[in-house]
Design a protein around this motif. Structure first.
Motif, short mmCIF file in Angstrom:
data_model
loop_
_atom_site.label_atom_id
_atom_site.label_comp_id
_atom_site.label_asym_id
_atom_site.label_seq_id
_atom_site.Cartn_x
_atom_site.Cartn_y
_atom_site.Cartn_z
N TYR A 139 0.83 -1.21 0.00
CA TYR A 139 0.00 0.00 0.00
C TYR A 139 0.86 1.26 0.00
CZ TYR A 139 -3.00 3.69 1.81
OH TYR A 139 -3.66 4.88 1.99
N THR A 140 1.84 1.34 0.90
CA THR A 140 2.65 2.56 0.99
C THR A 140 3.50 2.76 -0.26
OG1 THR A 140 4.36 1.37 2.20
CG2 THR A 140 2.74 2.57 3.50
N LEU A 141 4.03 1.68 -0.79
CA LEU A 141 4.83 1.78 -2.00
C LEU A 141 4.01 2.31 -3.16
CD1 LEU A 141 7.47 1.12 -3.62
CD2 LEU A 141 6.45 -1.11 -4.05
N LEU A 142 2.86 1.70 -3.41
CA LEU A 142 2.03 2.09 -4.54
C LEU A 142 1.36 3.45 -4.34
CD1 LEU A 142 0.52 -1.41 -5.24
CD2 LEU A 142 2.25 -0.22 -6.58
N SER A 143 1.21 3.87 -3.09
CA SER A 143 0.64 5.19 -2.82
C SER A 143 1.67 6.30 -3.00
CB SER A 143 0.08 5.25 -1.40
OG SER A 143 -1.02 4.37 -1.27
N ASN A 144 2.94 5.95 -3.03
CA ASN A 144 3.98 6.95 -3.18
C ASN A 144 4.54 7.06 -4.59
OD1 ASN A 144 4.56 8.28 -0.57
ND2 ASN A 144 4.66 6.17 0.11
N ILE A 145 4.18 6.17 -5.47
CA ILE A 145 4.59 6.26 -6.88
C ILE A 145 3.41 6.84 -7.65
CG2 ILE A 145 5.33 4.98 -8.91
CD1 ILE A 145 6.43 2.85 -7.02
N ASP A 146 3.64 7.96 -8.33
CA ASP A 146 2.54 8.58 -9.05
C ASP A 146 2.95 9.01 -10.45
OD1 ASP A 146 4.10 10.78 -8.46
OD2 ASP A 146 2.57 11.85 -7.37
N LEU A 147 1.97 9.43 -11.23
CA LEU A 147 2.22 9.82 -12.62
C LEU A 147 3.09 11.06 -12.72
CD1 LEU A 147 -1.30 9.23 -14.19
CD2 LEU A 147 0.68 7.72 -14.19
#
Length: 127
Positions: free
Chosen positions: A74-82
């Motif tokens: 969750y934290t990893l994917l919430s911190n990578i953005d477009l």
């Protein structure tokens, strides 16, 4: 500092202040876009308690995957953005312009620290 050291090793001769300015210039568009997205979330919020991950509406988690707080990654994917992807693209383009080398060299040069950090983070958070 990474860009300075990697530049010296690979023969891309720039001074520290040039690399420092470079990192600021490639990060300004992303910072502005992130502020606009976070401001939109704040202005349209219905409650005063907003999760920090909700302030990144363009994250991979918010757009595509939608893991909950208790799920791994969750934290990893919430911190990578477009917006971060756009900033990395600008970095690769800038390195290519300054070094006059191939796209492959510029990509490895610019993305190596991100690949290491996010690779280790993914290994830890997704196991």
């Amino acid at each position: 500092l990474y860009l300075l050291l990697a530049g010296r090793i690979t023969g891309v001769r720039r001074r520290f202040r040039q690399w420092f300015s470079f990192t600021w210039w490639v990060s300004v568009p992303g910072t502005v876009l992130s502020l606009v997205a976070a401001a939109f979330v704040l202005l349209t919020a219905t409650t005063a308690q907003i999760d920090q991950a909700d302030l990144k509406p363009l994250s991979l988690n918010a757009l595509f995957i939608q893991k909950t707080f208790d799920q791994p990654g969750y934290t990893l994917l919430s911190n990578i953005d477009l917006i971060q992807m756009f900033t990395l693209y600008l970095t690769v383009v800038g390195v290519r312009a300054w070094s006059s080398r191939s796209w492959l060299f510029s990509s490895v040069f610019a993305l190596l620290p991100y690949a290491l950090v996010y690779g280790i983070w993914a290994f830890i958070s997704l196991r």
